[in-house]
Design a protein around this motif. Sequence first.
Motif, PDB file in Angstrom:
ATOM      1  N   UNK A 270       2.721 -20.645   0.563  1.00  0.00           N
ATOM      2  CA  UNK A 270       1.386 -21.367   0.975  1.00  0.00           C
ATOM      3  C   UNK A 270       0.716 -20.733   2.101  1.00  0.00           C
ATOM      4  N   UNK A 271      -0.496 -20.298   1.940  1.00  0.00           N
ATOM      5  CA  UNK A 271      -1.289 -19.504   2.741  1.00  0.00           C
ATOM      6  C   UNK A 271      -1.990 -20.117   3.850  1.00  0.00           C
ATOM      7  N   UNK A 272      -1.117 -20.846   4.820  1.00  0.00           N
ATOM      8  CA  UNK A 272      -1.166 -21.727   5.527  1.00  0.00           C
ATOM      9  C   UNK A 272      -1.991 -20.943   6.965  1.00  0.00           C
ATOM     10  N   UNK A 273      -1.795 -19.779   7.132  1.00  0.00           N
ATOM     11  CA  UNK A 273      -2.308 -18.840   8.002  1.00  0.00           C
ATOM     12  C   UNK A 273      -3.078 -17.658   7.559  1.00  0.00           C
ATOM     13  N   UNK A 274      -3.856 -17.032   8.174  1.00  0.00           N
ATOM     14  CA  UNK A 274      -4.365 -15.626   7.769  1.00  0.00           C
ATOM     15  C   UNK A 274      -3.509 -14.642   7.542  1.00  0.00           C
ATOM     16  N   UNK A 275      -2.470 -14.693   8.238  1.00  0.00           N
ATOM     17  CA  UNK A 275      -1.267 -13.493   8.165  1.00  0.00           C
ATOM     18  C   UNK A 275      -0.631 -14.083   6.802  1.00  0.00           C
ATOM     19  N   UNK A 276      -0.209 -15.152   6.413  1.00  0.00           N
ATOM     20  CA  UNK A 276       0.434 -15.390   5.461  1.00  0.00           C
ATOM     21  C   UNK A 276      -0.287 -15.313   4.167  1.00  0.00           C
ATOM     22  N   UNK A 277      -1.571 -15.443   4.310  1.00  0.00           N
ATOM     23  CA  UNK A 277      -2.707 -15.311   3.016  1.00  0.00           C
ATOM     24  C   UNK A 277      -2.626 -13.756   2.926  1.00  0.00           C
ATOM     25  N   UNK A 278      -2.672 -13.159   3.589  1.00  0.00           N
ATOM     26  CA  UNK A 278      -2.829 -11.484   3.529  1.00  0.00           C
ATOM     27  C   UNK A 278      -1.524 -11.086   2.714  1.00  0.00           C
ATOM     28  N   UNK A 279      -0.558 -11.588   3.476  1.00  0.00           N
ATOM     29  CA  UNK A 279       0.759 -11.145   2.791  1.00  0.00           C
ATOM     30  C   UNK A 279       1.026 -11.448   1.369  1.00  0.00           C
ATOM     31  N   UNK A 280       0.693 -12.647   0.974  1.00  0.00           N
ATOM     32  CA  UNK A 280       0.802 -13.389  -0.395  1.00  0.00           C
ATOM     33  C   UNK A 280      -0.234 -12.421  -1.454  1.00  0.00           C
ATOM     34  N   UNK A 281      -1.325 -12.322  -0.905  1.00  0.00           N
ATOM     35  CA  UNK A 281      -2.068 -11.446  -1.795  1.00  0.00           C
ATOM     36  C   UNK A 281      -1.733 -10.004  -2.077  1.00  0.00           C
ATOM     37  N   UNK A 282      -1.397  -9.217  -1.001  1.00  0.00           N
ATOM     38  CA  UNK A 282      -0.671  -8.028  -1.177  1.00  0.00           C
ATOM     39  C   UNK A 282       0.420  -8.029  -1.823  1.00  0.00           C
ATOM     40  N   UNK A 283       1.321  -8.910  -1.643  1.00  0.00           N
ATOM     41  CA  UNK A 283       2.626  -8.986  -2.436  1.00  0.00           C
ATOM     42  C   UNK A 283       2.706  -9.456  -3.896  1.00  0.00           C
ATOM     43  N   UNK A 284       1.686 -10.164  -4.122  1.00  0.00           N
ATOM     44  CA  UNK A 284       1.576 -11.069  -5.693  1.00  0.00           C
ATOM     45  C   UNK A 284       0.327 -11.300  -5.889  1.00  0.00           C
ATOM     46  N   UNK A 285      -0.720 -11.718  -4.833  1.00  0.00           N
ATOM     47  CA  UNK A 285      -1.981 -12.086  -5.268  1.00  0.00           C
ATOM     48  C   UNK A 285      -2.783 -11.076  -6.140  1.00  0.00           C
ATOM     49  N   UNK A 286      -2.907  -9.858  -5.592  1.00  0.00           N
ATOM     50  CA  UNK A 286      -3.430  -8.962  -6.409  1.00  0.00           C
ATOM     51  C   UNK A 286      -3.016  -8.810  -7.853  1.00  0.00           C
ATOM     52  N   UNK A 287      -1.629  -8.946  -8.270  1.00  0.00           N
ATOM     53  CA  UNK A 287      -1.192  -8.937  -9.475  1.00  0.00           C
ATOM     54  C   UNK A 287      -1.623 -10.113 -10.316  1.00  0.00           C
ATOM     55  N   UNK A 288      -2.036 -11.521  -9.636  1.00  0.00           N
ATOM     56  CA  UNK A 288      -2.535 -12.470 -10.477  1.00  0.00           C
ATOM     57  C   UNK A 288      -4.064 -12.016 -10.725  1.00  0.00           C
ATOM     58  N   UNK A 289      -4.693 -11.662  -9.664  1.00  0.00           N
ATOM     59  CA  UNK A 289      -6.040 -11.220 -10.096  1.00  0.00           C
ATOM     60  C   UNK A 289      -6.271 -10.117 -11.096  1.00  0.00           C
TER      61      UNK A 289
END
Length: 214
Positions: free
Chosen positions: A85-104
């Motif tokens: 869950x991207x509850x903070x800016x750091x978690x959101x950035x981590x999630x996107x780099x680790x996996x979110x970019x693959x979903x996009x």
Amino acid sequence: MEKQNIRPKHSGSKQLFENPILEKLSRTHIAIPVSLFFLTGMVLLFFAFTYAVLDNMVILSLFLVGFFGFTFIEYWVHRSIYHIEPTTEARSKFQYIAHGVHHEYPKDKTRLAMPPIIAILVVGMLFSMSYFALNNYAFAFFPGFIWGYASYLLVHYCVHAYPPPKNYFKMLWVNHAVHHYKDGNAVFGVSSPIWDYVFGTMDTMDKNKVQENL
């Protein structure tokens, strides 16, 4: 912070890092990690039969435990870490780099596997933990685990790079299409749906409609 709403694009890629070296290291050809993991497993099995001198049935049993055990790790990491869950800016950035970019950009073949350098570090750490816990038995357990990882990478690559086959394995394509295009909070298993059934995350949508779009 609201949950990220990533709309998948059917082509293209995205630059993650301004540094060209980091950007290059964030990508990999699927053959590199798959070959690396299968070769590592073979070497460890050689040690299991020679150095560790384990009984053949013990080696086979531990290998199968490792292989099946990876399916749970695959599910848990995908659900709990890659979809944190991207509850903070750091978690959101981590999630996107680790996996979110693959979903996009799910069709970007260069980001369908963990970059080799990171993968080597992770595998080295996991083997060290296995050896600490199992001693010489790790030479039989870990090859199954790492071959499970390599098999997952192959399945994940195939479901994104090729059309589904007209046989039983088509369900893997359908399941992953549901995860990417219908409900990102369901169907976390890629190489096997078993843990989605165990933990109740198998999607209940009409998969026939998904099949029509594959």
